[in-house]
Every structure is written in C-alpha cells, then in structure tokens.
Scaffold this motif. Sequence first.
Motif: not given
Length: 352
Positions: A5-7, A89-93, A108-113, A115-116
Amino acid sequence: MSELIERLSHTLHHGGRLRQAAAEYGIPLGQWLDLSTGLNPHPWPVGPLPHALWGRLPEAEDGLEAAAQSYYGASAAVLPVAGSQAALQALPWLRPPGKVGILTPTYAEHPHAWGRAGHQVVSLPASAAVEAQISELAVLVVVNPNNPTGSRIPRMQLLAWHRRLAANGGWLVVDEAFMDPTPEGSIADATHLPGLVVLRSLGKFFGLAGARVGFALLAPPLAAALGGLLGPWPVAAPSRAVALAALADRPWQATMRAQLPSASQRLHHLLADHGLAPTGGCALFQWSRHPQAATLQRALARQGILTRHYERPASLRCGLPATAADWLRLQRALAQLPTSPSSTQHSATAEE
C-alpha cells in the motif's frame, strides 16, 4: 500488505500543475503561459460530440482499433488504454520480478512503475551500458524520442536489443509518446514479435492530453493479459470518438508534421540567444542543461511562465508557445534572466 500500500500510494511530480503554480506565485490561473508539458500548442480541433456518447458504455466495434492500427502501422494487436500511463503502470505486474534496465535520464514514471512492482531497476546512462548488461536483463525500457533529452535510438539498434532479450524470454518496452512528428523512427511495424511492446499517446502530437487516450501495441497474448488487468471500458466513449476522428485526419497530421519542427527550431534559437542553448529536444520541446535550472524556472514562474525543471541533471524543458503574443512574452521573460546577454548588458549599463 502495508508495504505494498505504501509503494502504491507514492506519486511523482509532473508538469502542467497550473493551479498549484497559481497559488504559489499569486498569479491568477488565466494569466499563465504553460510551457511545462511538451504538448502540441495547436491541439486537434475537437468539434461537437453526439449527446448519445455520454449515455452509453464504450464499445470496441466503433472502428478505433482499426484506425489506430492503420495510423501507427502496427503489425499486431492495438489496445486502447486510458493514456499510455495506464499501460506503463500495469505492464510491470504481468511478469515476475526481475532486473529491468531503463535508459536514463528519462520519464520518471517508468522506473517508478517497475520499482513499485518489485523489480530491480537499473539505470543505464547510454547505449554502451545497455550492451554491457543486456544479457542480465529481463526487461529493457527505452523512451524514444527520449523525454526530456529528445535523444533517439535507431530502429536497427532497438530491434537488435529486442532479439537478444526475446531469446531469453525478455521484453523490450519502447515508449514512443513523442514519435508522431517522425513516424519513420517507430518500430510499431514489428510489434507482432513476442516480447516487443510499443506505447503511443494522443496527448503529445495531437495535444489531446485531457482525453486520456493511449495505445499499447503488442502481440495478442500479451495484449489479452494487459487488457484483462486493466479491465473493461478503459477509454470513455466520447474519448474514443475524438481519438477515432483525430487518427483519421491525415491533412491535419501532415500540417503539424511540417509546422512543429520549424517551431521547435525557432524555440531552440530563442533559448540559445538568451544563454540557455538547448542540449537536446524534439519537435515538441527543447531541453537545456544548466546548473541554475531551478533558479531560472522560478524566475520565469514569477513572470507567469511555467516550464519543467529537472533536478538530475539540472535542466529545463520548454514547450512551444502557441501564438505570436506567447512567443513575444517568452522572449521578453528570457531577456530578464541572468543568463541572457541582454540582461547582462542592461546590468552593466546600469552600473556605469
């Protein structure tokens, strides 16, 4: 669960936050010149929409997917999404945690997505760094043209990287949000290849950021998985109608492909003339590295001009003014900066 939740609750700062700037600098909202977003200042002209669009759920049989496939020259599935942001945002999952290389500096959204979602994110500052580590990567993410530097990776290089990644079940994700003015650089025609994902957006070239329409171009199995994760009706019916019409308007697209590069060159020269020679850029923005970028961004903001500031490396990104009055306003504001030769000359005269 609390760690997850924090991430997920952490968000990043982006350009275009005019209301926040208006409150911070005490300048009314309507008096700002927003050059912070890198959007086409002449958006595709949206006309009246049928009232019935607001009372029905979106339907895939409206022709949007076919229009996007034709416009992008996509060789595989075209999945409409609520802006390319939704897809990235969805692809990393959709794959287990692994080592993800990202060419930086970049959006910056790419490494952020990644990473979380639990992936190990590695910043790769140049193509040579990719070559050195690609055998260890599960995914490589490239923004092309890059945001904010405007740098581009040739098609053949991207396809070579894809072959090496795909041989081990890896992915190449290419964000082409700023590719529309230069479609010859796209690799959308290769998206039938397993493990190749191309993201596109109607927010930049078409200037329709408010419609929240983007596309993921990818092979059908992965498209089905991504669509299942995003759920039904990711794009509203009115936005689908606007996107369909914009993608079909080839005369408008041709006009913009001729007009935007010229305007970007004009901006390049204007910035250079005032001590902010761009280090990079593309048809929709110019990017200038400067050690005092934060100070310069605030100085422009005090004059009601919003630009995009980056901390690493210290730099400014400036979008295109829309009108003659906007160009003149930017020119006058730049002349007041300490980097400007006219400002230096004025100070010297005053001291004399």
